[in-house]
Design a protein around this motif. Sequence first.
Motif, PDB file in Angstrom:
ATOM      1  N   MET A 103     -12.436  13.191   6.718  1.00 22.95           N
ATOM      2  CA  MET A 103     -11.296  13.474   5.846  1.00 22.95           C
ATOM      3  C   MET A 103     -10.121  12.562   6.183  1.00 22.95           C
ATOM      4  O   MET A 103      -9.477  12.024   5.285  1.00 22.95           O
ATOM      5  N   ARG A 104      -9.857  12.362   7.456  1.00 23.19           N
ATOM      6  CA  ARG A 104      -8.753  11.465   7.838  1.00 23.19           C
ATOM      7  C   ARG A 104      -9.045  10.023   7.433  1.00 23.19           C
ATOM      8  O   ARG A 104      -8.156   9.317   6.950  1.00 23.19           O
ATOM      9  N   ASP A 105     -10.290   9.585   7.636  1.00 24.52           N
ATOM     10  CA  ASP A 105     -10.660   8.214   7.243  1.00 24.52           C
ATOM     11  C   ASP A 105     -10.535   8.020   5.731  1.00 24.52           C
ATOM     12  O   ASP A 105      -9.977   7.015   5.271  1.00 24.52           O
ATOM     13  N   LEU A 106     -11.043   8.977   4.977  1.00 23.09           N
ATOM     14  CA  LEU A 106     -10.954   8.893   3.522  1.00 23.09           C
ATOM     15  C   LEU A 106      -9.496   8.951   3.070  1.00 23.09           C
ATOM     16  O   LEU A 106      -9.094   8.229   2.159  1.00 23.09           O
ATOM     17  N   LEU A 107      -8.705   9.768   3.742  1.00 23.37           N
ATOM     18  CA  LEU A 107      -7.282   9.857   3.424  1.00 23.37           C
ATOM     19  C   LEU A 107      -6.589   8.510   3.621  1.00 23.37           C
ATOM     20  O   LEU A 107      -5.772   8.109   2.791  1.00 23.37           O
ATOM     21  N   CYS A 108      -6.930   7.803   4.686  1.00 25.20           N
ATOM     22  CA  CYS A 108      -6.348   6.472   4.918  1.00 25.20           C
ATOM     23  C   CYS A 108      -6.695   5.517   3.779  1.00 25.20           C
ATOM     24  O   CYS A 108      -5.828   4.778   3.296  1.00 25.20           O
ATOM     25  N   VAL A 109      -7.945   5.545   3.349  1.00 20.69           N
ATOM     26  CA  VAL A 109      -8.380   4.661   2.261  1.00 20.69           C
ATOM     27  C   VAL A 109      -7.659   5.023   0.962  1.00 20.69           C
ATOM     28  O   VAL A 109      -7.091   4.150   0.294  1.00 20.69           O
ATOM     29  N   VAL A 110      -7.653   6.293   0.611  1.00 20.72           N
ATOM     30  CA  VAL A 110      -7.030   6.740  -0.642  1.00 20.72           C
ATOM     31  C   VAL A 110      -5.540   6.434  -0.640  1.00 20.72           C
ATOM     32  O   VAL A 110      -4.999   5.920  -1.625  1.00 20.72           O
ATOM     33  N   THR A 111      -4.874   6.718   0.464  1.00 20.82           N
ATOM     34  CA  THR A 111      -3.436   6.456   0.576  1.00 20.82           C
ATOM     35  C   THR A 111      -3.154   4.969   0.399  1.00 20.82           C
ATOM     36  O   THR A 111      -2.253   4.583  -0.359  1.00 20.82           O
ATOM     37  N   THR A 112      -3.916   4.138   1.065  1.00 21.39           N
ATOM     38  CA  THR A 112      -3.730   2.688   0.979  1.00 21.39           C
ATOM     39  C   THR A 112      -3.941   2.193  -0.451  1.00 21.39           C
ATOM     40  O   THR A 112      -3.137   1.416  -0.975  1.00 21.39           O
ATOM     41  N   VAL A 113      -5.014   2.644  -1.085  1.00 26.20           N
ATOM     42  CA  VAL A 113      -5.314   2.198  -2.450  1.00 26.20           C
ATOM     43  C   VAL A 113      -4.210   2.624  -3.412  1.00 26.20           C
ATOM     44  O   VAL A 113      -3.726   1.815  -4.216  1.00 26.20           O
ATOM     45  N   ILE A 114      -3.785   3.878  -3.338  1.00 27.13           N
ATOM     46  CA  ILE A 114      -2.738   4.346  -4.256  1.00 27.13           C
ATOM     47  C   ILE A 114      -1.455   3.558  -4.047  1.00 27.13           C
ATOM     48  O   ILE A 114      -0.825   3.108  -5.013  1.00 27.13           O
ATOM     49  N   ILE A 115      -1.069   3.365  -2.804  1.00 23.55           N
ATOM     50  CA  ILE A 115       0.167   2.634  -2.525  1.00 23.55           C
ATOM     51  C   ILE A 115       0.073   1.185  -3.008  1.00 23.55           C
ATOM     52  O   ILE A 115       1.048   0.634  -3.512  1.00 23.55           O
ATOM     53  N   CYS A 116      -1.111   0.587  -2.902  1.00 25.57           N
ATOM     54  CA  CYS A 116      -1.273  -0.819  -3.303  1.00 25.57           C
ATOM     55  C   CYS A 116      -1.386  -1.016  -4.813  1.00 25.57           C
ATOM     56  O   CYS A 116      -0.904  -2.027  -5.333  1.00 25.57           O
ATOM     57  N   ILE A 117      -2.022  -0.092  -5.533  1.00 26.15           N
ATOM     58  CA  ILE A 117      -2.280  -0.353  -6.960  1.00 26.15           C
ATOM     59  C   ILE A 117      -1.362   0.394  -7.918  1.00 26.15           C
ATOM     60  O   ILE A 117      -1.287   0.047  -9.092  1.00 26.15           O
ATOM     61  N   ALA A 118      -0.690   1.419  -7.452  1.00 28.40           N
ATOM     62  CA  ALA A 118       0.128   2.225  -8.369  1.00 28.40           C
ATOM     63  C   ALA A 118       1.514   1.619  -8.545  1.00 28.40           C
ATOM     64  O   ALA A 118       2.040   1.006  -7.623  1.00 28.40           O
ATOM     65  N   PRO A 119       2.095   1.785  -9.704  1.00 30.72           N
ATOM     66  CA  PRO A 119       1.591   2.545 -10.835  1.00 30.72           C
ATOM     67  C   PRO A 119       0.643   1.734 -11.712  1.00 30.72           C
ATOM     68  O   PRO A 119       0.804   0.527 -11.854  1.00 30.72           O
ATOM     69  N   VAL A 120      -0.329   2.430 -12.280  1.00 31.37           N
ATOM     70  CA  VAL A 120      -1.247   1.830 -13.240  1.00 31.37           C
ATOM     71  C   VAL A 120      -0.638   2.067 -14.614  1.00 31.37           C
ATOM     72  O   VAL A 120      -0.352   3.193 -14.990  1.00 31.37           O
TER      73      VAL A 120
END
Length: 174
Positions: A103-120
């Motif tokens: 869960m922590r590893d997935l959270l790091c990935v999701v957080t990074t992706v959202i911060i990098c690509i948002a807003p769509v």
Amino acid sequence: MKNKLFKQLRQMNLMNDNNGKILETGLERLKSNILIFLFVLIVSTYMGNIVIGILFEINYSILRIYAGGYHAKTRNKCMILTYTSKILCLWVCFEVSIGDKIMRDLLCVVTTVIICIAPVENENRPLNKIEFIHFQLITKRITIIESCSVLCLIYFEKCLHAKTIMVAMCLNWC
């Protein structure tokens, strides 16, 4: 019912020829959002915990407003994708076991992706540069708050609640 409401809005000088379509669209979206929220409450109650449904929908909705995301080409396709994705996400929350480390590893990935690509952006409502920066800043703040919430909930052994927020974040990523 709709015509009566529009007539009342016109009488109160809240609706005119210039903003009629905007108000109509807004009311349709409000109705749709209420129905989706009720659907999530019913499904989460059926699955055993209404609080999880509320937690999921609040965290998903707040982030979605600013992060943007996928928009289907037709209203029917949108409804099918929305209701199907809500059922799948709630199923994951209730039925899929995810360990703390994963869960922590997935959270790091999701957080990074959202911060990098948002807003769509939505092709029907592109953002100007100032709006884009504003939405990006708010998205980053919401993402960090939700991520910290997940970590705190893991720490206090509230894994179902932590997973629920993380799944809501994942749905925004998709």
